[in-house]
Design a protein around this motif. Structure first.
Motif, PDB file in Angstrom:
ATOM      1  N   GLN A   8       0.802  -1.241  -0.016  1.00 18.24           N
ATOM      2  CA  GLN A   8       0.066  -0.009  -0.055  1.00 18.24           C
ATOM      3  C   GLN A   8       0.808   1.157   0.073  1.00 18.24           C
ATOM      4  O   GLN A   8       0.447   2.173  -0.751  1.00 18.24           O
ATOM      5  N   ALA A   9       1.989   1.302   0.673  1.00 21.18           N
ATOM      6  CA  ALA A   9       2.943   2.348   0.750  1.00 21.18           C
ATOM      7  C   ALA A   9       4.255   1.743   1.070  1.00 21.18           C
ATOM      8  O   ALA A   9       4.492   0.739   1.653  1.00 21.18           O
ATOM      9  N   VAL A  10       5.267   2.627   0.489  1.00 26.73           N
ATOM     10  CA  VAL A  10       6.818   2.156   0.750  1.00 26.73           C
ATOM     11  C   VAL A  10       7.683   3.460   0.782  1.00 26.73           C
ATOM     12  O   VAL A  10       7.146   4.181   0.141  1.00 26.73           O
ATOM     13  N   ILE A  11       8.492   3.366   1.764  1.00 28.44           N
ATOM     14  CA  ILE A  11       9.485   4.598   1.648  1.00 28.44           C
ATOM     15  C   ILE A  11      10.932   3.927   1.486  1.00 28.44           C
ATOM     16  O   ILE A  11      11.227   2.710   2.089  1.00 28.44           O
ATOM     17  N   GLY A  15      18.159   5.826  -4.662  1.00 30.25           N
ATOM     18  CA  GLY A  15      19.152   5.017  -5.189  1.00 30.25           C
ATOM     19  C   GLY A  15      18.645   3.573  -4.880  1.00 30.25           C
ATOM     20  O   GLY A  15      19.046   2.393  -5.574  1.00 30.25           O
ATOM     21  N   GLU A  16      17.845   3.233  -4.079  1.00 30.43           N
ATOM     22  CA  GLU A  16      17.289   1.980  -3.716  1.00 30.43           C
ATOM     23  C   GLU A  16      16.022   1.467  -4.919  1.00 30.43           C
ATOM     24  O   GLU A  16      15.769   2.253  -5.454  1.00 30.43           O
ATOM     25  N   LEU A  80      14.426  10.978  -6.388  1.00 28.20           N
ATOM     26  CA  LEU A  80      13.382  11.658  -5.715  1.00 28.20           C
ATOM     27  C   LEU A  80      12.050  11.986  -6.595  1.00 28.20           C
ATOM     28  O   LEU A  80      10.908  11.835  -6.165  1.00 28.20           O
ATOM     29  N   SER A  81      12.412  11.879  -7.744  1.00 34.59           N
ATOM     30  CA  SER A  81      11.341  12.304  -8.722  1.00 34.59           C
ATOM     31  C   SER A  81      10.204  11.270  -8.923  1.00 34.59           C
ATOM     32  O   SER A  81       9.025  11.259  -9.404  1.00 34.59           O
ATOM     33  N   THR A 108       7.434   6.833  -1.512  1.00 41.83           N
ATOM     34  CA  THR A 108       8.188   8.009  -0.933  1.00 41.83           C
ATOM     35  C   THR A 108       9.352   7.748  -1.150  1.00 41.83           C
ATOM     36  O   THR A 108      10.058   6.787  -0.391  1.00 41.83           O
ATOM     37  N   ILE A 109      10.329   8.625  -1.955  1.00 42.25           N
ATOM     38  CA  ILE A 109      11.698   8.400  -1.739  1.00 42.25           C
ATOM     39  C   ILE A 109      12.347   9.677  -1.148  1.00 42.25           C
ATOM     40  O   ILE A 109      12.012  10.808  -1.141  1.00 42.25           O
TER      41      ILE A 109
END
Lengths: 111, 115
Positions: A8-11, A15-16, A80-81, A108-109
Protein backbone atom coordinates in the motif's frame (compact mmCIF):
# COMPACT_ATOMS: atom_id res chain seq x y z
CA UNK A 1 -13.85 -5.39 -8.62
CA UNK A 2 -10.74 -3.27 -8.68
CA UNK A 3 -7.24 -4.73 -8.88
CA UNK A 4 -5.38 -4.97 -5.58
CA UNK A 5 -1.96 -3.41 -5.33
CA UNK A 6 0.83 -4.17 -2.90
CA UNK A 7 2.43 -2.76 -0.95
CA UNK A 8 0.00 0.00 0.00
CA UNK A 9 2.89 2.30 0.81
CA UNK A 10 6.67 2.13 0.79
CA UNK A 11 9.48 4.48 1.80
CA UNK A 12 12.85 4.15 0.10
CA UNK A 13 16.15 5.95 0.16
CA UNK A 14 17.34 7.44 -3.10
CA UNK A 15 19.08 4.79 -5.17
CA UNK A 16 17.17 1.83 -3.76
CA UNK A 17 14.94 -0.43 -5.84
CA UNK A 18 11.19 -0.99 -5.55
CA UNK A 19 8.67 -3.47 -6.86
CA UNK A 20 4.97 -2.65 -7.03
CA UNK A 21 2.48 -5.43 -7.63
CA UNK A 22 -0.97 -5.43 -9.20
CA UNK A 23 -3.23 -8.45 -8.83
CA UNK A 24 -6.61 -9.02 -10.43
CA UNK A 25 -9.37 -11.50 -9.62
CA UNK A 26 -10.41 -11.42 -13.27
CA UNK A 27 -8.59 -12.23 -16.48
CA UNK A 28 -6.04 -9.63 -17.49
CA UNK A 29 -6.01 -8.54 -21.12
CA UNK A 30 -3.59 -5.68 -20.66
CA UNK A 31 -2.21 -3.58 -17.81
CA UNK A 32 -1.59 0.15 -17.73
CA UNK A 33 0.63 1.83 -15.14
CA UNK A 34 0.32 5.49 -14.09
CA UNK A 35 2.02 7.70 -11.51
CA UNK A 36 0.22 10.54 -9.78
CA UNK A 37 1.88 13.24 -7.72
CA UNK A 38 -0.12 15.06 -5.10
CA UNK A 39 -2.56 17.51 -6.67
CA UNK A 40 -1.57 16.57 -10.20
CA UNK A 41 -2.94 14.44 -13.00
CA UNK A 42 -2.02 10.77 -13.33
CA UNK A 43 0.81 10.39 -15.85
CA UNK A 44 1.20 7.41 -18.14
CA UNK A 45 4.18 5.12 -17.51
CA UNK A 46 3.62 1.89 -19.38
CA UNK A 47 1.19 -0.45 -21.10
CA UNK A 48 1.72 -4.20 -21.07
CA UNK A 49 -0.18 -6.27 -23.60
CA UNK A 50 -0.83 -9.97 -24.03
CA UNK A 51 1.96 -11.62 -25.93
CA UNK A 52 4.68 -9.62 -24.24
CA UNK A 53 4.39 -6.33 -26.07
CA UNK A 54 5.18 -3.29 -23.97
CA UNK A 55 4.81 0.42 -24.65
CA UNK A 56 6.25 3.01 -22.34
CA UNK A 57 9.26 4.67 -20.85
CA UNK A 58 12.73 3.23 -21.30
CA UNK A 59 13.77 3.65 -17.67
CA UNK A 60 10.87 1.70 -16.24
CA UNK A 61 10.35 -2.02 -16.57
CA UNK A 62 7.40 -4.21 -15.80
CA UNK A 63 6.18 -7.74 -16.09
CA UNK A 64 2.80 -9.19 -16.99
CA UNK A 65 1.81 -12.71 -15.98
CA UNK A 66 -1.47 -13.54 -17.69
CA UNK A 67 -1.88 -16.90 -15.96
CA UNK A 68 -1.42 -15.47 -12.50
CA UNK A 69 -3.42 -12.37 -13.41
CA UNK A 70 -0.66 -10.20 -12.05
CA UNK A 71 1.65 -7.42 -13.12
CA UNK A 72 4.67 -5.92 -11.40
CA UNK A 73 6.36 -2.57 -11.91
CA UNK A 74 10.11 -2.39 -11.27
CA UNK A 75 11.72 0.89 -10.27
CA UNK A 76 15.50 0.63 -10.09
CA UNK A 77 17.95 3.13 -8.65
CA UNK A 78 15.04 5.26 -7.50
CA UNK A 79 15.23 9.03 -7.78
CA UNK A 80 13.43 11.68 -5.74
CA UNK A 81 11.21 12.34 -8.77
CA UNK A 82 9.80 8.81 -8.52
CA UNK A 83 7.80 9.77 -5.45
CA UNK A 84 4.06 9.63 -5.93
CA UNK A 85 1.16 7.21 -5.97
CA UNK A 86 1.26 4.45 -8.55
CA UNK A 87 -1.88 2.97 -10.05
CA UNK A 88 -2.38 0.02 -12.31
CA UNK A 89 -5.38 0.04 -14.61
CA UNK A 90 -6.98 -2.88 -16.39
CA UNK A 91 -9.79 -3.22 -18.95
CA UNK A 92 -12.79 -5.38 -18.13
CA UNK A 93 -12.78 -7.09 -21.49
CA UNK A 94 -10.37 -7.53 -24.36
CA UNK A 95 -10.03 -4.38 -26.42
CA UNK A 96 -12.10 -2.33 -23.99
CA UNK A 97 -10.72 1.16 -23.52
CA UNK A 98 -12.37 1.73 -20.15
CA UNK A 99 -9.91 1.05 -17.31
CA UNK A 100 -10.57 0.01 -13.73
CA UNK A 101 -7.79 1.35 -11.54
CA UNK A 102 -6.15 -0.46 -8.65
CA UNK A 103 -6.00 0.47 -5.00
CA UNK A 104 -2.77 2.43 -5.43
CA UNK A 105 0.74 2.30 -3.95
CA UNK A 106 2.22 5.39 -2.34
CA UNK A 107 5.96 5.59 -2.92
CA UNK A 108 8.10 8.05 -0.97
CA UNK A 109 11.75 8.51 -1.87
CA UNK A 110 13.93 10.22 0.72
CA UNK A 111 17.42 11.64 0.17
CA UNK B 1 -3.44 22.50 -27.08
CA UNK B 2 -0.65 20.32 -25.78
CA UNK B 3 -2.68 18.43 -23.23
CA UNK B 4 -6.12 17.82 -21.78
CA UNK B 5 -7.55 20.99 -20.32
CA UNK B 6 -10.17 21.06 -17.58
CA UNK B 7 -12.03 23.99 -16.09
CA UNK B 8 -12.64 25.24 -13.56
CA UNK B 9 -9.68 23.98 -11.57
CA UNK B 10 -11.60 24.42 -8.31
CA UNK B 11 -15.32 24.70 -7.71
CA UNK B 12 -17.14 25.31 -4.46
CA UNK B 13 -20.87 24.73 -4.57
CA UNK B 14 -23.55 24.95 -1.96
CA UNK B 15 -25.57 21.81 -1.49
CA UNK B 16 -28.40 21.76 -3.98
CA UNK B 17 -26.65 23.86 -6.63
CA UNK B 18 -26.01 22.62 -10.15
CA UNK B 19 -22.44 22.55 -11.50
CA UNK B 20 -20.90 22.07 -14.94
CA UNK B 21 -17.37 20.84 -15.43
CA UNK B 22 -15.64 21.23 -18.76
CA UNK B 23 -13.07 19.05 -20.50
CA UNK B 24 -11.13 19.97 -23.63
CA UNK B 25 -9.35 16.82 -24.88
CA UNK B 26 -6.24 16.52 -26.99
CA UNK B 27 -7.05 17.33 -30.60
CA UNK B 28 -7.74 14.18 -32.59
CA UNK B 29 -8.42 11.97 -29.60
CA UNK B 30 -11.56 10.00 -30.29
CA UNK B 31 -12.04 8.55 -26.83
CA UNK B 32 -12.90 10.62 -23.77
CA UNK B 33 -13.37 9.44 -20.21
CA UNK B 34 -14.61 10.95 -16.97
CA UNK B 35 -13.32 9.61 -13.67
CA UNK B 36 -14.08 10.56 -10.07
CA UNK B 37 -11.28 10.46 -7.53
CA UNK B 38 -11.90 10.67 -3.80
CA UNK B 39 -9.08 11.71 -1.49
CA UNK B 40 -6.48 8.95 -1.21
CA UNK B 41 -8.27 6.67 -3.65
CA UNK B 42 -7.75 5.63 -7.23
CA UNK B 43 -9.77 7.11 -10.08
CA UNK B 44 -13.21 5.54 -10.44
CA UNK B 45 -14.84 5.33 -13.86
CA UNK B 46 -17.90 7.46 -14.53
CA UNK B 47 -18.53 7.51 -18.28
CA UNK B 48 -16.91 7.08 -21.70
CA UNK B 49 -17.41 8.65 -25.13
CA UNK B 50 -16.24 7.65 -28.55
CA UNK B 51 -16.60 10.83 -30.60
CA UNK B 52 -20.05 12.14 -29.67
CA UNK B 53 -21.47 8.74 -28.72
CA UNK B 54 -21.69 7.93 -25.02
CA UNK B 55 -20.83 4.24 -25.06
CA UNK B 56 -20.76 3.55 -21.35
CA UNK B 57 -22.29 5.49 -18.47
CA UNK B 58 -22.38 2.64 -16.01
CA UNK B 59 -20.25 4.50 -13.48
CA UNK B 60 -22.47 7.55 -13.06
CA UNK B 61 -23.56 7.34 -9.41
CA UNK B 62 -27.07 8.71 -9.88
CA UNK B 63 -29.38 10.37 -12.36
CA UNK B 64 -28.14 13.70 -11.02
CA UNK B 65 -24.99 13.14 -13.10
CA UNK B 66 -25.12 13.82 -16.81
CA UNK B 67 -22.36 14.05 -19.41
CA UNK B 68 -22.34 15.14 -23.01
CA UNK B 69 -19.95 15.60 -25.90
CA UNK B 70 -22.18 16.99 -28.63
CA UNK B 71 -19.60 17.63 -31.33
CA UNK B 72 -17.16 14.89 -30.45
CA UNK B 73 -14.63 17.25 -28.93
CA UNK B 74 -15.30 19.26 -25.74
CA UNK B 75 -17.23 17.43 -23.05
CA UNK B 76 -19.23 18.68 -20.10
CA UNK B 77 -20.04 16.78 -16.92
CA UNK B 78 -23.07 18.21 -15.18
CA UNK B 79 -24.11 17.47 -11.64
CA UNK B 80 -27.54 18.58 -10.56
CA UNK B 81 -28.62 19.29 -6.99
CA UNK B 82 -25.12 18.65 -5.62
CA UNK B 83 -24.72 16.68 -2.41
CA UNK B 84 -21.79 16.58 0.01
CA UNK B 85 -20.87 13.09 -1.16
CA UNK B 86 -20.22 14.55 -4.63
CA UNK B 87 -17.12 16.30 -3.26
CA UNK B 88 -14.15 14.84 -5.13
CA UNK B 89 -11.70 15.51 -7.92
CA UNK B 90 -13.23 14.94 -11.34
CA UNK B 91 -10.66 13.82 -13.89
CA UNK B 92 -11.07 13.85 -17.63
CA UNK B 93 -8.87 11.75 -19.90
CA UNK B 94 -8.61 11.30 -23.64
CA UNK B 95 -6.93 8.76 -25.87
CA UNK B 96 -6.62 7.57 -29.42
CA UNK B 97 -9.07 4.83 -30.26
CA UNK B 98 -6.85 1.76 -30.33
CA UNK B 99 -8.69 -1.04 -28.52
CA UNK B 100 -7.04 -0.22 -25.21
CA UNK B 101 -3.51 -0.09 -26.61
CA UNK B 102 -3.16 3.67 -26.21
CA UNK B 103 -2.44 5.50 -22.97
CA UNK B 104 -4.93 7.76 -21.27
CA UNK B 105 -3.90 11.41 -21.11
CA UNK B 106 -5.39 13.01 -18.03
CA UNK B 107 -6.23 16.61 -17.32
CA UNK B 108 -5.37 18.19 -13.96
CA UNK B 109 -8.93 17.71 -12.80
CA UNK B 110 -11.60 19.85 -11.19
CA UNK B 111 -11.71 19.73 -7.41
CA UNK B 112 -15.37 20.02 -6.40
CA UNK B 113 -16.23 20.90 -2.81
CA UNK B 114 -19.88 20.85 -1.82
CA UNK B 115 -20.64 22.76 1.37
Amino acid sequence: QQPVQSPQAVILREGEDAVINCSSSKALYSVHWYRQKHGEAPVFLMILLKGGEQKGHDKISASFNEKKQQSSLYLTASQLSYSGTYFCGTPDTFGNEKLTFGTGTRLTIIP
Amino acid sequence: GAGVSQSPRYKVAKRGQDVALRCDPISGHVSLFWYQQALGQGPEFLTYFQNEAQLDKSGLPSDRFFAERPEGSVSTLKIQRTQQEDSAVYLCASSLRDRGRSPLHFGNGTRLTVT
